[in-house]
Motif scaffolding. Structure first.
Motif, short mmCIF file in Angstrom:
data_model
loop_
_atom_site.label_atom_id
_atom_site.label_comp_id
_atom_site.label_asym_id
_atom_site.label_seq_id
_atom_site.Cartn_x
_atom_site.Cartn_y
_atom_site.Cartn_z
N SER A 39 0.81 -1.22 0.00
CA SER A 39 0.00 0.00 0.00
C SER A 39 0.85 1.28 0.00
CB SER A 39 -0.94 0.01 1.20
OG SER A 39 -0.21 0.07 2.41
N GLY A 40 2.17 1.14 0.02
CA GLY A 40 3.04 2.30 -0.06
C GLY A 40 3.35 2.95 1.27
N GLN A 41 2.96 2.33 2.38
CA GLN A 41 3.21 2.90 3.70
C GLN A 41 4.63 2.61 4.18
OE1 GLN A 41 0.07 1.63 6.38
NE2 GLN A 41 -1.34 1.59 4.65
N ARG A 42 5.23 1.56 3.65
CA ARG A 42 6.62 1.20 3.99
C ARG A 42 7.36 0.91 2.69
NH1 ARG A 42 7.44 -1.21 9.50
NH2 ARG A 42 9.35 -1.94 8.56
N ALA A 68 -0.34 4.21 -4.73
CA ALA A 68 0.50 5.06 -3.89
C ALA A 68 1.86 5.32 -4.55
CB ALA A 68 0.70 4.43 -2.52
N HIS A 69 2.26 4.43 -5.46
CA HIS A 69 3.54 4.59 -6.15
C HIS A 69 3.38 5.14 -7.55
CE1 HIS A 69 4.62 1.86 -2.91
NE2 HIS A 69 5.85 2.28 -3.07
N PRO A 84 -5.94 0.90 2.96
CA PRO A 84 -6.33 -0.50 3.08
C PRO A 84 -6.14 -0.99 4.52
CG PRO A 84 -4.41 -0.27 1.66
CD PRO A 84 -4.78 1.09 2.11
N VAL A 85 -7.05 -1.86 4.94
CA VAL A 85 -7.03 -2.37 6.31
C VAL A 85 -7.09 -3.89 6.27
CG1 VAL A 85 -8.30 -2.41 8.49
CG2 VAL A 85 -8.25 -0.33 7.13
N ALA A 134 -3.92 -9.20 -6.20
CA ALA A 134 -4.21 -8.21 -7.23
C ALA A 134 -3.80 -6.84 -6.68
CB ALA A 134 -5.69 -8.24 -7.56
N PRO A 135 -3.47 -5.89 -7.53
CA PRO A 135 -3.15 -4.55 -7.04
C PRO A 135 -4.34 -3.98 -6.26
CG PRO A 135 -2.54 -4.76 -9.35
CD PRO A 135 -3.30 -5.99 -8.98
N LEU A 136 -4.03 -3.21 -5.23
CA LEU A 136 -5.08 -2.60 -4.41
C LEU A 136 -5.80 -1.52 -5.20
CD1 LEU A 136 -3.13 -2.25 -1.07
CD2 LEU A 136 -4.91 -3.91 -1.60
N PRO A 137 -7.11 -1.33 -4.91
CA PRO A 137 -7.85 -0.28 -5.62
C PRO A 137 -7.36 1.11 -5.25
CG PRO A 137 -9.24 -1.35 -3.97
CD PRO A 137 -7.92 -2.04 -3.97
#
Length: 137
Positions: A39-42, A68-69, A84-85, A134-137
């Motif tokens: 998700s791009g958080q890390r 996010a990228h 995302p959770v 799959a890639p996250l929405p």
């Protein structure tokens, strides 16, 4: 004054604590870390020493496919993205030293899935050997 309630002082709602929670395993920990990377958080390299085989390359591909990228994301006015959770993480032990895990991920009202395989090395550390999603929405 005697209280006839089990609520802590100052608490006014009627909710009760949940029952006993299952102990968290390595699959729970990895699911959280994998979701943070995808998700791009890390950054992806935060899992460099925790992956084996093609899993790191799979993570790089998944992380760069994430919105996010997206390099063009800064060209338009920034919209608030849903985070995302991790909703649930389960596991299956096909043999000693192996965990095949799955996770349900919610992004707003959309649900997606992630699957990964953990293998325990001779040093007893768990490492991710494969990731699919799959890639996250």
């Amino acid at each position: 004054m005697t209280r006839n309630t089990t609520r802590p002082p100052g608490r006014h709602d009627q909710r009760r604590p949940r029952g006993p929670r299952r102990p968290r395993g390595p699959h729970d920990w990895f699911a959280e870390r994998l979701l943070a990377v995808v998700s791009g958080q890390r950054p992806v390299h935060s899992l460099l020493g925790l992956t084996v085989g093609p899993a790191y390359d799979q993570l790089v591909t998944l992380a760069t496919a994430s919105p996010a990228h997206d390099p063009g994301a800064g060209a338009e006015p920034r919209r608030e993205r849903l985070r995302p959770v991790l909703r649930h993480c389960g596991r299956f032990h096909p043999g000693p030293g192996v965990i095949e895990a799955f996770a349900r991920i919610a992004t707003g009202d959309r649900v997606s899935a992630m699957a990964f395989r953990l293998e325990q090395g001779p040093d007893l550390r768990w490492r991710c050997a494969a990731v699919e999603m799959a890639p996250l929405p």
